[in-house]
Design an enzyme around this catalytic site. Structure first.
Site, PDB file in Angstrom:
ATOM      1  N   ARG A  28       0.890  -1.073   0.150  1.00  5.87           N
ATOM      2  CA  ARG A  28      -0.037   0.017   0.195  1.00  5.87           C
ATOM      3  C   ARG A  28       0.872   1.184  -0.016  1.00  5.87           C
ATOM      4  O   ARG A  28       0.535   2.316   0.937  1.00  5.87           O
ATOM      5  CB  ARG A  28      -0.836   0.140   1.051  1.00  5.87           C
ATOM      6  CG  ARG A  28      -2.215   0.663   0.872  1.00  5.87           C
ATOM      7  CD  ARG A  28      -3.381   0.490   1.451  1.00  5.87           C
ATOM      8  NE  ARG A  28      -4.039  -0.708   1.253  1.00  5.87           N
ATOM      9  CZ  ARG A  28      -4.984  -1.220   2.045  1.00  5.87           C
ATOM     10  NH1 ARG A  28      -5.670  -0.350   2.896  1.00  5.87           N
ATOM     11  NH2 ARG A  28      -5.656  -2.543   1.813  1.00  5.87           N
ATOM     12  N   ARG A  32      -3.437   6.961   1.337  1.00  3.26           N
ATOM     13  CA  ARG A  32      -3.876   8.328   2.157  1.00  3.26           C
ATOM     14  C   ARG A  32      -2.868   8.880   2.753  1.00  3.26           C
ATOM     15  O   ARG A  32      -3.067  10.242   3.190  1.00  3.26           O
ATOM     16  CB  ARG A  32      -5.109   7.973   2.972  1.00  3.26           C
ATOM     17  CG  ARG A  32      -6.299   7.724   2.222  1.00  3.26           C
ATOM     18  CD  ARG A  32      -7.504   6.975   2.861  1.00  3.26           C
ATOM     19  NE  ARG A  32      -7.039   5.701   3.241  1.00  3.26           N
ATOM     20  CZ  ARG A  32      -7.539   4.823   4.200  1.00  3.26           C
ATOM     21  NH1 ARG A  32      -8.772   5.427   4.766  1.00  3.26           N
ATOM     22  NH2 ARG A  32      -7.125   3.737   4.328  1.00  3.26           N
ATOM     23  N   ARG A  41      -8.113  12.185  -4.696  1.00  2.24           N
ATOM     24  CA  ARG A  41      -9.296  11.681  -4.134  1.00  2.24           C
ATOM     25  C   ARG A  41     -10.313  12.371  -3.813  1.00  2.24           C
ATOM     26  O   ARG A  41     -11.667  12.113  -3.719  1.00  2.24           O
ATOM     27  CB  ARG A  41      -8.943  10.572  -3.154  1.00  2.24           C
ATOM     28  CG  ARG A  41      -8.367   9.249  -3.215  1.00  2.24           C
ATOM     29  CD  ARG A  41      -9.390   8.170  -3.729  1.00  2.24           C
ATOM     30  NE  ARG A  41     -10.218   7.687  -2.419  1.00  2.24           N
ATOM     31  CZ  ARG A  41     -11.125   8.261  -2.030  1.00  2.24           C
ATOM     32  NH1 ARG A  41     -12.017   9.059  -2.630  1.00  2.24           N
ATOM     33  NH2 ARG A  41     -11.627   7.594  -0.821  1.00  2.24           N
ATOM     34  N   ASP A  77      -7.732  -2.771  -6.359  1.00  2.00           N
ATOM     35  CA  ASP A  77      -7.978  -3.521  -5.040  1.00  2.00           C
ATOM     36  C   ASP A  77      -8.138  -4.880  -5.345  1.00  2.00           C
ATOM     37  O   ASP A  77      -8.747  -5.386  -6.455  1.00  2.00           O
ATOM     38  CB  ASP A  77      -9.066  -2.615  -4.349  1.00  2.00           C
ATOM     39  CG  ASP A  77      -9.219  -3.268  -2.794  1.00  2.00           C
ATOM     40  OD1 ASP A  77      -8.667  -2.494  -2.064  1.00  2.00           O
ATOM     41  OD2 ASP A  77     -10.127  -4.166  -2.528  1.00  2.00           O
ATOM     42  N   TYR A 151     -14.389 -11.697   2.322  1.00  4.10           N
ATOM     43  CA  TYR A 151     -15.299 -10.495   1.709  1.00  4.10           C
ATOM     44  C   TYR A 151     -16.571 -10.756   1.207  1.00  4.10           C
ATOM     45  O   TYR A 151     -17.390 -10.075   1.391  1.00  4.10           O
ATOM     46  CB  TYR A 151     -14.176  -9.587   1.252  1.00  4.10           C
ATOM     47  CG  TYR A 151     -13.351  -8.669   2.108  1.00  4.10           C
ATOM     48  CD1 TYR A 151     -13.498  -7.805   2.844  1.00  4.10           C
ATOM     49  CD2 TYR A 151     -12.148  -9.323   1.967  1.00  4.10           C
ATOM     50  CE1 TYR A 151     -12.506  -7.290   3.770  1.00  4.10           C
ATOM     51  CE2 TYR A 151     -10.904  -8.814   2.663  1.00  4.10           C
ATOM     52  CZ  TYR A 151     -11.233  -7.809   3.743  1.00  4.10           C
ATOM     53  OH  TYR A 151     -10.256  -7.079   4.373  1.00  4.10           O
TER      54      TYR A 151
HETATM   55  O1  CP3 Z   1      -0.365  -1.435  -2.532  1.00  2.00           O
HETATM   56  C1  CP3 Z   1      -0.788  -0.586  -3.032  1.00  2.00           C
HETATM   57  O2  CP3 Z   1      -0.236   0.442  -3.132  1.00  2.00           O
HETATM   58  C2  CP3 Z   1      -1.856  -1.046  -4.106  1.00  2.00           C
HETATM   59  C3  CP3 Z   1      -2.891  -0.813  -4.053  1.00  2.00           C
HETATM   60  C4  CP3 Z   1      -3.580  -1.715  -3.160  1.00  2.00           C
HETATM   61  C5  CP3 Z   1      -4.772  -1.285  -2.280  1.00  2.00           C
HETATM   62  N1  CP3 Z   1      -5.634  -2.310  -1.568  1.00  2.00           N
HETATM   63  C6  CP3 Z   1      -5.330   0.119  -2.365  1.00  2.00           C
HETATM   64  C7  CP3 Z   1      -6.356   0.733  -1.434  1.00  2.00           C
HETATM   65  C8  CP3 Z   1      -3.684  -2.971  -2.679  1.00  2.00           C
HETATM   66  C9  CP3 Z   1      -2.307  -4.100  -3.023  1.00  2.00           C
HETATM   67  C10 CP3 Z   1      -4.858  -3.404  -1.810  1.00  2.00           C
HETATM   68  C11 CP3 Z   1      -5.086  -4.805  -1.107  1.00  2.00           C
HETATM   69  C12 CP3 Z   1      -5.948  -5.056  -0.513  1.00  2.00           C
HETATM   70  N2  CP3 Z   1      -7.397  -4.441  -0.462  1.00  2.00           N
HETATM   71  C13 CP3 Z   1      -6.148  -6.187   0.597  1.00  2.00           C
HETATM   72  C14 CP3 Z   1      -4.925  -7.008   0.984  1.00  2.00           C
HETATM   73  C15 CP3 Z   1      -3.820  -6.162   1.752  1.00  2.00           C
HETATM   74  C16 CP3 Z   1      -4.113  -5.986   3.100  1.00  2.00           C
HETATM   75  O3  CP3 Z   1      -4.450  -4.766   3.341  1.00  2.00           O
HETATM   76  O4  CP3 Z   1      -4.574  -6.763   3.765  1.00  2.00           O
HETATM   77  C17 CP3 Z   1      -7.516  -5.967   1.403  1.00  2.00           C
HETATM   78  C18 CP3 Z   1      -7.718  -6.828   2.455  1.00  2.00           C
HETATM   79  C19 CP3 Z   1      -8.109  -5.110   0.472  1.00  2.00           C
HETATM   80  C20 CP3 Z   1      -9.531  -4.922   1.096  1.00  2.00           C
HETATM   81  C21 CP3 Z   1      -9.556  -3.154   1.203  1.00  2.00           C
HETATM   82  N3  CP3 Z   1      -9.441  -1.929   0.373  1.00  2.00           N
HETATM   83  C22 CP3 Z   1      -9.581  -2.762   2.790  1.00  2.00           C
HETATM   84  C23 CP3 Z   1      -9.947  -3.522   3.905  1.00  2.00           C
HETATM   85  C24 CP3 Z   1      -9.781  -1.178   2.668  1.00  2.00           C
HETATM   86  C25 CP3 Z   1      -9.785  -0.384   3.664  1.00  2.00           C
HETATM   87  C26 CP3 Z   1      -8.577  -0.416   4.625  1.00  2.00           C
HETATM   88  C27 CP3 Z   1      -8.166   1.208   4.652  1.00  2.00           C
HETATM   89  O5  CP3 Z   1      -7.052   1.390   4.366  1.00  2.00           O
HETATM   90  O6  CP3 Z   1      -9.249   2.001   5.143  1.00  2.00           O
HETATM   91  C28 CP3 Z   1      -9.498  -0.932   1.215  1.00  2.00           C
HETATM   92  C29 CP3 Z   1      -9.674   0.433   0.532  1.00  2.00           C
HETATM   93  C30 CP3 Z   1      -8.377   0.756   0.036  1.00  2.00           C
HETATM   94  N4  CP3 Z   1      -7.560  -0.063  -0.882  1.00  2.00           N
HETATM   95  C31 CP3 Z   1      -7.635   2.001   0.047  1.00  2.00           C
HETATM   96  C32 CP3 Z   1      -6.434   1.938  -0.764  1.00  2.00           C
HETATM   97  C33 CP3 Z   1      -5.573   2.919  -1.282  1.00  2.00           C
HETATM   98  C34 CP3 Z   1      -8.103   3.293   0.680  1.00  2.00           C
HETATM   99  C35 CP3 Z   1      -9.304   3.741  -0.090  1.00  2.00           C
HETATM  100  C36 CP3 Z   1      -9.478   5.317  -0.015  1.00  2.00           C
HETATM  101  O7  CP3 Z   1      -8.534   6.132  -0.593  1.00  2.00           O
HETATM  102  O8  CP3 Z   1     -10.358   5.866   0.622  1.00  2.00           O
END
Ligand code: CP3
Length: 343
Positions: A28, A32, A41, A77, A151
């Site tokens: 990630r 943010r 965003r 995602d 999920y």
């Molecule tokens: O790593 C990177 O920079 C690439 C992008 C990426 C995102 N999510 C962007 C994201 C990757 C590889 C993921 C994987 C992902 N998504 C996982 C596996 C990794 C982990 O964190 O365990 C999971 C479980 C998800 C599902 C998911 N998406 C969740 C639980 C959330 C909310 C968590 C949070 O940070 O609040 C997301 C949203 C998400 N995915 C964001 C980003 C940048 C935040 C969204 C926003 O901008 O509001």
């Protein structure tokens, strides 16, 4: 040894070949904690950004521009492929599903087109290659079958994935069928990104750690092994990340992945001793440590490099994703300390 391109360094470390220094990137790394991400965003929702190749490319490049990590992960995602299969998804920012797959009769609803949902991500990979040229590795990714199933099967994920764990006792046939379907989805998601030019792919099994070793092997691990097996023989390296999985190290090393990515709770030297000759390792700084002063981060990086040198190969990373409160300077200290090192 001669200086390698970032792409050579990354692929060689995955395969356990000699490198000039361990490559570094962060899970990630786009998100943010970056002001330029927050700014973008304001104009587009998270799902809109994932579905627009221009925005996805821009967000993928933001951390690389600032810090020059050794790899660029495409912005998307793990849940995006499910949107092509009729799953109605929202982020606020945590994911929620309006129409979860709760029983066997719901499985027929998982019908549609992963390729269409992944189209923008694959286009983003092709454009990233044009922008970055051949020397910077581009990473694709997918959710593991167990984590996708978690999920997809609830409106909001229950604590410790209780619902799916219970179903492994009460309705194992349903869970097997769901995992079989998710294994196909994970594999297809990876294949599409490999075709688009990904140099390595990472499978995220964020929720593997809630299972006992036995149940992991029986359910989540079996689906993972099948997924990895089904990829083309000339595939690029596969990295497998599991969170909270110290008790699963031996199991994770046996699934066919080239790299096992461990979270911050695992002692990396111990993991190297236990599984580090079968697979390369990735990790594993505590994401919270990026809030420490730069000197503390530098020392932690040195210790990780020392521990990782005991493994077949080592990719420096966090033990989980960057959190939004992370200071820019912490990320910079991490990347710079890693890139000063010499292997
Ligand atoms: O790593 C990177 O920079 C690439 C992008 C990426 C995102 N999510 C962007 C994201 C990757 C590889 C993921 C994987 C992902 N998504 C996982 C596996 C990794 C982990 O964190 O365990 C999971 C479980 C998800 C599902 C998911 N998406 C969740 C639980 C959330 C909310 C968590 C949070 O940070 O609040 C997301 C949203 C998400 N995915 C964001 C980003 C940048 C935040 C969204 C926003 O901008 O509001």
């Amino acid at each position: 040894m001669k200086t390698l391109t970032a792409r050579e360094r990354f692929v060689r470390a995955c395969r356990g070949e000699a490198v000039d220094r361990p490559p570094v990137w962060l899970m990630r790394q786009a998100g943010r904690y970056l002001p330029e991400y927050r700014e973008l965003r304001e104009r587009a929702s998270f799902l809109e950004a994932c579905a627009d190749p221009d925005l996805a490319v821009e967000i993928s490049l933001q951390p690389h521009r600032r810090f020059g990590m050794d790899a660029v992960i495409v912005f998307s995602d793990i849940l995006i492929p499910l949107t092509g299969l009729g799953i109605s998804l929202d982020f606020a920012p945590g994911p929620s599903v309006a129409n979860p797959i709760e029983r066997a009769s719901d499985l027929a609803r998982l019908d549609g087109d992963v390729a269409a949902a992944m189209g923008p991500t694959c286009e983003a990979i092709r454009r990233l290659r044009n922008e970055l040229g051949p020397d910077v590795p581009i990473l694709g990714f997918a959710g593991a079958p167990w984590t996708l199933a978690a999920y997809a099967s609830e409106k909001k994920l229950s604590r410790d994935v209780e619902r799916l764990v219970v179903s492994s006792y009460t309705e194992p046939e349903f869970l097997d069928a769901l995992l079989d379907r998710m294994a196909e989805i994970t594999a297809q998601t990876l294949e599409l990104q490999i075709e688009a030019g990904a140099d390595a792919v990472q499978i995220f099994d964020t929720w593997a750690g809630v299972l006992s070793s036995q149940r992991f092997r029986r359910f989540a691990g079996r689906a993972l092994a099948r997924t990895i097996e089904s990829l083309p023989a000339d595939r690029p390296p596969v990295i497998l990340f599991a969170r909270g999985a110290a008790h699963l190290l031996y199991d994770l090393a046996e699934l066919g992945a080239d790299v096992v990515s461990v979270d911050w709770r695992v002692d990396l030297a111990d993991a190297a001793l236990r599984i580090g000759q079968r697979v390369s390792l990735q990790g594993n700084l505590d994401p919270a440590a990026l809030q420490a002063p730069p000197k503390t981060i530098e020392r932690a990086v040195e210790q990780l490099i020392e521990a990782g040198s005991k493994a077949r190969g080592h990719i420096l990373n966090l033990g989980h994703g960057v959190v939004p409160t992370t200071p820019i300077e912490g990320v910079r200290a991490f990347v710079e300390a890693a890139q000063r090192a010499r292997g």
